[in-house]
Design an enzyme around this catalytic site. Sequence first.
Site, PDB file in Angstrom:
ATOM      1  N   HIS C  59     -36.028  20.802 -33.725  1.00 44.83           N
ATOM      2  CA  HIS C  59     -36.329  20.440 -32.483  1.00 44.83           C
ATOM      3  C   HIS C  59     -35.134  20.596 -31.616  1.00 44.83           C
ATOM      4  O   HIS C  59     -35.750  21.406 -30.536  1.00 44.83           O
ATOM      5  CB  HIS C  59     -36.281  19.179 -32.063  1.00 44.83           C
ATOM      6  N   TYR C  62     -34.343  25.770 -32.740  1.00 47.28           N
ATOM      7  CA  TYR C  62     -35.823  26.604 -32.669  1.00 47.28           C
ATOM      8  C   TYR C  62     -35.817  26.942 -33.954  1.00 47.28           C
ATOM      9  O   TYR C  62     -36.013  28.272 -33.175  1.00 47.28           O
ATOM     10  CB  TYR C  62     -35.548  27.028 -31.535  1.00 47.28           C
ATOM     11  N   HIS C 108     -42.440  15.305 -25.743  1.00 46.13           N
ATOM     12  CA  HIS C 108     -42.150  13.915 -25.933  1.00 46.13           C
ATOM     13  C   HIS C 108     -43.137  13.243 -27.072  1.00 46.13           C
ATOM     14  O   HIS C 108     -43.640  11.611 -26.737  1.00 46.13           O
ATOM     15  CB  HIS C 108     -41.959  12.929 -24.955  1.00 46.13           C
ATOM     16  N   ASN C 109     -44.102  14.333 -27.598  1.00 45.33           N
ATOM     17  CA  ASN C 109     -45.189  13.974 -28.527  1.00 45.33           C
ATOM     18  C   ASN C 109     -44.812  12.513 -30.056  1.00 45.33           C
ATOM     19  O   ASN C 109     -45.239  11.801 -29.524  1.00 45.33           O
ATOM     20  CB  ASN C 109     -45.525  15.116 -28.947  1.00 45.33           C
ATOM     21  N   ARG C 129     -33.307  15.161 -16.475  1.00 45.03           N
ATOM     22  CA  ARG C 129     -31.852  15.323 -16.704  1.00 45.03           C
ATOM     23  C   ARG C 129     -31.834  16.865 -16.758  1.00 45.03           C
ATOM     24  O   ARG C 129     -30.686  17.320 -16.488  1.00 45.03           O
ATOM     25  CB  ARG C 129     -31.187  14.117 -18.027  1.00 45.03           C
ATOM     26  N   SER C 327     -29.082   7.592 -27.680  1.00 46.64           N
ATOM     27  CA  SER C 327     -29.386   6.700 -25.819  1.00 46.64           C
ATOM     28  C   SER C 327     -29.066   7.715 -25.166  1.00 46.64           C
ATOM     29  O   SER C 327     -28.963   8.790 -24.706  1.00 46.64           O
ATOM     30  CB  SER C 327     -27.951   6.100 -25.766  1.00 46.64           C
ATOM     31  N   GLY C 559     -38.950  26.218 -21.523  1.00 49.09           N
ATOM     32  CA  GLY C 559     -39.533  25.543 -22.052  1.00 49.09           C
ATOM     33  C   GLY C 559     -39.247  25.242 -23.024  1.00 49.09           C
ATOM     34  O   GLY C 559     -38.033  24.961 -23.300  1.00 49.09           O
ATOM     35  N   SER C 562     -42.472  22.039 -29.577  1.00 44.37           N
ATOM     36  CA  SER C 562     -43.388  20.875 -30.793  1.00 44.37           C
ATOM     37  C   SER C 562     -44.537  21.272 -31.836  1.00 44.37           C
ATOM     38  O   SER C 562     -45.080  21.458 -31.732  1.00 44.37           O
ATOM     39  CB  SER C 562     -44.028  19.886 -29.783  1.00 44.37           C
TER      40      SER C 562
HETATM   41  N1  LIG Z   1     -42.139  27.898 -25.681  1.00 40.61           N
HETATM   42  C1  LIG Z   1     -40.512  28.221 -25.273  1.00 40.61           C
HETATM   43  N2  LIG Z   1     -40.886  29.249 -24.697  1.00 40.61           N
HETATM   44  C2  LIG Z   1     -39.301  29.878 -23.666  1.00 40.61           C
HETATM   45  N3  LIG Z   1     -37.931  29.406 -23.864  1.00 40.61           N
HETATM   46  C3  LIG Z   1     -38.206  28.170 -24.739  1.00 40.61           C
HETATM   47  C4  LIG Z   1     -39.407  27.866 -25.372  1.00 40.61           C
HETATM   48  N4  LIG Z   1     -38.695  26.911 -25.987  1.00 40.61           N
HETATM   49  C5  LIG Z   1     -37.377  26.487 -25.879  1.00 40.61           C
HETATM   50  N5  LIG Z   1     -37.426  27.808 -24.775  1.00 40.61           N
HETATM   51  C6  LIG Z   1     -35.525  27.858 -24.579  1.00 40.61           C
HETATM   52  O1  LIG Z   1     -34.626  27.378 -25.868  1.00 40.61           O
HETATM   53  C7  LIG Z   1     -33.669  26.741 -25.108  1.00 40.61           C
HETATM   54  C8  LIG Z   1     -33.172  26.193 -25.394  1.00 40.61           C
HETATM   55  O2  LIG Z   1     -34.719  24.888 -25.601  1.00 40.61           O
HETATM   56  P1  LIG Z   1     -34.321  23.339 -25.101  1.00 40.61           P
HETATM   57  O3  LIG Z   1     -35.303  22.948 -24.788  1.00 40.61           O
HETATM   58  O4  LIG Z   1     -32.736  23.369 -24.039  1.00 40.61           O
HETATM   59  O5  LIG Z   1     -33.038  22.765 -25.835  1.00 40.61           O
HETATM   60  P2  LIG Z   1     -32.858  21.314 -26.477  1.00 40.61           P
HETATM   61  O6  LIG Z   1     -34.085  20.699 -27.222  1.00 40.61           O
HETATM   62  O7  LIG Z   1     -31.613  21.220 -26.797  1.00 40.61           O
HETATM   63  O8  LIG Z   1     -32.828  20.819 -25.015  1.00 40.61           O
HETATM   64  C9  LIG Z   1     -34.550  26.805 -23.737  1.00 40.61           C
HETATM   65  O9  LIG Z   1     -33.799  27.457 -22.749  1.00 40.61           O
HETATM   66  C10 LIG Z   1     -35.271  26.741 -23.631  1.00 40.61           C
HETATM   67  O10 LIG Z   1     -36.179  27.198 -21.991  1.00 40.61           O
END
Ligand SMILES: Nc1ncnc2c1ncn2[C@@H]1O[C@H](COP(=O)(O)OP(=O)(O)O)[C@@H](O)[C@H]1O
Lengths: 81, 81, 607, 231
Positions: C59, C62, C108-109, C129, C327, C559, C562
């Site tokens: 999660h 990545y 948030h599946n 947030r 939290s 992005g 999931s």
């Molecule tokens: N499918 C995706 N395409 C492009 N960027 C992604 C994708 N999934 C994750 N990212 C990028 O990877 C980075 C880390 O993801 P993020 O969602 O911020 O982590 P966290 O779950 O810690 O918030 C972010 O910059 C996010 O935009």
Amino acid sequence: MARVVVDVMLKPEILDPQGQAIAGACPRLGFEGIGQVRQGKRFEVEVEGEVDDARLADVRRLAETLLANTVIEDFEVRVEA
Amino acid sequence: MARVVVDVMLKPEILDPQGQAIAGACPRLGFEGIGQVRQGKRFEVEVEGEVDDARLADVRRLAETLLANTVIEDFEVRVEA
Amino acid sequence: MSEVPGLDTVAVAHENPDTPQPYAELGMAKDEYERVREILGRRPTSAELAIYSVMWSEHCSYKSSKVHLRQFGEKAPENDALLVGMGENAGVVDVGDGRAVTFKIESHNHPSYVEPHQGAATGVGGIVRDILTMGARPVAVMDALRFGPADADDTKRVLPGVVSGISFYGNCLGLPNIGGEIGFGAGYIGNPLVNALCVGVMKHEDIKLAQAPGPGNKVVLFGSTTGPDGIGGASVLASATFDDESHAKRPSVQVGDPFMEKLLIECSLELFEKDMVVGIQDLGAAGVSCATTELAAGGTGGMNIQLDRVPLRDHRLTPEEILMSESQERMMAIVEPSKMEEFLAVCDKWQILATEIGEVTDVTAEEAARGGRLVMTWHGETVVDMPPRTASDEGPVYERPYARPASQDALQADDAAGLARPGTDAELRDQLLRVLGAPGVGDPTWVTQQYDSYVRGDTVVSTPHDAGMIRIADDSHRGVALSTDGNGRFTRLDPYAGTQLAYAEAYRNVAATGARPLAVTNCLNFGSPEDPGVMWQFAESTRGLADACLQLGTPVTGGNVSFYNQTGDVAINPTPVIGVLGVIDDVRSRLRTAFGSEGARVFLLGE
Amino acid sequence: MTARVGVVTFPGSLDDKDAARAVALAGAEPVSLWHADADLKGVDAVVLPGGFSYGDYLRCGAIARFAPLMSELVPAARSGALPVLGICNGFQILCESHLLPGALTRNASLRFVNRDQVLRVENAGTAWTGDYTEGREILVVLKSGEGSYVADEATLDELEATGRVVVRYVGGNPNGSRRDIAGITNEHGNVVGLMPHPEHAVEALTGPSTEGLGFFTSILSHMAAGSPVNA
Ligand SMILES: Nc1ncnc2c1ncn2[C@@H]1O[C@H](COP(=O)(O)OP(=O)(O)O)[C@@H](O)[C@H]1O
């Protein structure tokens, strides 16, 4: 710390759509013999020190001014056993 | 008709923003010595016939499946005196 | 031994190198655990293990998707509008007039399956947030949803709960819901998809980054107190398949408080406006672990934290539980000492609890080379002493094997030619009614009526139109349009083309409002990455999106991925949800999905 | 000098900016008021905007009622001197403060409802509805989860008999309100509360109509007519 419970229920003459929805769902869920259902609120209030009459009067005032809207709700205050 | 009461409260470890908001308001309203406040639900369920163990078990099942969300809530069932 | 009984300090870890540790229960592979030992030169303390386990979870790290997501950067089209690209909390694009827009979609599946109302609510809270953290005012939300068949028992539990959760949280924040989608399909029983998008607006100079520069600066935690919400959730909840056993265990769910979040938004925006923070991070899935390691890694690399200062809702929490707690409604800021007083005054005005829990430190060249130095104490004893970059940026990267499933040929061969054609008027009528009456095609008013689309008074286009559009400034008529689309069935048939179709649909929806498509976000909902067939779908899907984005000239700005959306070994149809953002100079010239006037001529464009 | 209309922000107020925009579009000067300041800044009238003050926890409006600002506002409003318009959450706060009778409860559907809503103006004699004509139907926005107006029969009868029902739902009751009541006024006609949102029907671009603007122009006409203001 002692715990005082305040029960707040809608006055009988005020429609309670939540309770009705539950009563209506009962037969569909296989619960027979359920009549009216009413939904209210239960507050558990922790008060410092001993719960004497003065303290209880305080909580009653709290219930009256804040916890219940006496236009549509009745309340009851009691010390949890 | 007998009345069974089901009290539903958030599990202790689950955040209760409503209770917090109420507790926060108390000192502002001039209520001192109020500690934690937790808000839950109270259901008054009317059941037909006598409230024997089987009936109570029914209501308990109702509480578990419909009235309470047992992922985050605990409940208690009792016959109103 | 430690002063606090049972406390696993760094000293204790040195003395007892062979204490068995529950890394597997925390979702860590043996070689990952070995790597932690190698990095630290000893066994991790419980607190350190907590940090690595959440930060290296699928999660947060990545680890299975990274190698594929890279294409979005490598193949990114030239684009002058991109101010902040992938890798930050959300991408930022220039929309003219010195204004910028940031947007992102996130899933948030699993939490929404366990507790639909709270799961979906906190999903909205989390993405909002993220947008706030970039320095922007959140201005609108959207939601893309997938459920099991409409008449399935579990759908009756999940769907109303998810919708009420999104409605409750979004409405209470005062964010108009300007669109989204709902789909139904057998595979989503037990694996509903709840993808929430948020868009925010700011001036160029307001962009904030997750970093902690300047030794001596204070680390401040503000917002809600920390409780036992979703402990272990980040790695256990979000990354593991649901089997009966974990369902029975029912991990402690996160509960959202949108009122607190609303205050947090207003408080943060005032702090930004008064220039009182030098770095900021929201506390998402990995809570304090994520915020401290990422902020430290983005700054000097050094930070000292007094973990016992974290304000708790439940005083029994241990250091490792505090580190893993999910939290909601918490943020972490880096503040110059001279501004602390004013910072606290702003928090006080908004009735937001703010607590100084540590400070930024300098690191030696040697420490910097190792990945910095993050130290945490618990009542004076050191429980964490680690290089933060190794947790935040240098997690494991997997080249998961992937292969086109053998069943794919048969699936494609089974095409529409084999279906019976309606022969009579009655059959034709029947088919039309069946299509129009399908839950995914029918009127979604039952859902959309629960969402406030008007609040903020800037919604120019929203439901039932194909895209949403909002005005973004009082002093001009500039606006942005957004659409999200996905189609699991098409993507199952051909992950490469199916993903491109989803993108093209969102792109067309935005273009059809009169806006110019500018940038893309995406939420990639797939089964287990450990299944080579699923991994092939993922590889094809990302390749398809990257290629299409290059062709149409819209970069992917961020992005979310999931994985593990599956029951047993049956995965959902691969469901990439693509969000496209466009800009329009004058919202008064927008077009809607409706025939405007009687007598107008109707044209069909394209093939 | 143009009228100065205060718009109160409570923690959790959401439609405050929108109300201020409507005030400005009507030609008055919006003045933002903060819940924690017991200071009305000498405004000529006040709007209590929509939203979820204090998260709507406990009951909608129950906690906001005790804000320091309300201790200034309530007596001024009760005496008939200060015109106050409560929209949605603002209406709930007015009922909780007992400036208006009755209460607002959960929608009969038990769900939040957001829809375009037709209202009939039943009383065009209040400080906030003078620019309408009685019987006029207007299209505005309704968006609320606890908008079902309830009061005992005697109160309802009295409201009807004294013309204190200001607006009524037309074309179907959206939330179970008694007697289709959407908004009411106090005996002086200076305090008006309604569940729907006129401030979201002030611009053709963003609202279903511009027919809500009348509430905000009405207060200007009311001032101009030299009605008692902060007397
Ligand atoms: N499918 C995706 N395409 C492009 N960027 C992604 C994708 N999934 C994750 N990212 C990028 O990877 C980075 C880390 O993801 P993020 O969602 O911020 O982590 P966290 O779950 O810690 O918030 C972010 O910059 C996010 O935009």
